[in-house]
Write an enzyme that holds these catalytic residues in place. Sequence first.
Site, mmCIF file in Angstrom:
data_model
loop_
_atom_site.group_PDB
_atom_site.id
_atom_site.type_symbol
_atom_site.label_atom_id
_atom_site.label_comp_id
_atom_site.label_asym_id
_atom_site.label_seq_id
_atom_site.Cartn_x
_atom_site.Cartn_y
_atom_site.Cartn_z
ATOM 1 N N LYS A 72 0.833 -1.203 0.074
ATOM 2 C CA LYS A 72 0.064 0.039 0.163
ATOM 3 C C LYS A 72 0.983 1.249 -0.071
ATOM 4 O O LYS A 72 0.592 2.232 -0.751
ATOM 5 C CB LYS A 72 -0.896 -0.194 1.142
ATOM 6 C CG LYS A 72 -2.216 -1.130 1.321
ATOM 7 C CD LYS A 72 -2.786 -0.934 2.502
ATOM 8 C CE LYS A 72 -3.893 -2.062 2.272
ATOM 9 N NZ LYS A 72 -4.819 -2.259 3.316
ATOM 10 N N ASP A 109 -9.806 2.468 3.056
ATOM 11 C CA ASP A 109 -9.619 1.517 4.387
ATOM 12 C C ASP A 109 -10.027 2.447 5.538
ATOM 13 O O ASP A 109 -10.464 1.788 6.501
ATOM 14 C CB ASP A 109 -8.026 1.315 4.567
ATOM 15 C CG ASP A 109 -7.414 0.104 3.700
ATOM 16 O OD1 ASP A 109 -8.526 -0.728 3.281
ATOM 17 O OD2 ASP A 109 -6.387 0.141 3.433
#
Length: 237
Positions: A72, A109
Amino acid sequence: MPSVTAKTIKAGVIGWPVEHSLSPRLHGYWLETYGIDGVYLPLPVAPPNIEDAILALPKLGFVGANVTVPHKEAAFRIVDGLSDTARKIGAVNTIVCDEDGELYGDNTDVFGFIENIRSAAPDWRADAAPALVLGAGGAARAVIAALIDAGTPEIRLANRTRERADELMTHFGGPLTIVGWEERNAAMAGAGTLVNTTTLGMIGNPPLNVHLSELNDAAVVNDIVYAPLETPLLKAA
């Protein structure tokens, strides 16, 4: 499964490992349910190859991809453009390829984490007590951003390597406090929220060795690992 043609819409999830991800099953279900000519593929990419893999997405005809551990933060540095949320977090979990081949990075997220907790524990109040976050990767960045937005007064961060934790301290500042990995159990004292953002406890990975005796009895415990669905941490909680 319908046959794949040159016109089939292609997307996927990039990770290492990626076998644990339920995204192909999830998105595959909705593609089939709505009759969309598309496929969503697991894309195992080792860390040394991540930049080449991401830059190849539009060249291979992909419309985009999700990004999971441990890529990420790397994706954040590779894409051409960023959403405000991704820039705030410093990590990307969603890449969209536009018609010109440019890569746009976003992060869902924060929303996913906070809504999951509110759904499972509707009486949870982030501002009522400190939180302890285990891990300092891309997922930890999103969790910390969510906890800050929710008003958590103190966020204790424990990671196996101090350097990674210090990077998050520099990025976020504010209510963050760095604690040593060996102090993680003691750091639970008075905490109202405990979040594991590491891969410890995931199938195929070492266990997460923690003791919850210091944790507030009313605390909310969250584990981003979902393979197994009920991790040893959640069972202990």
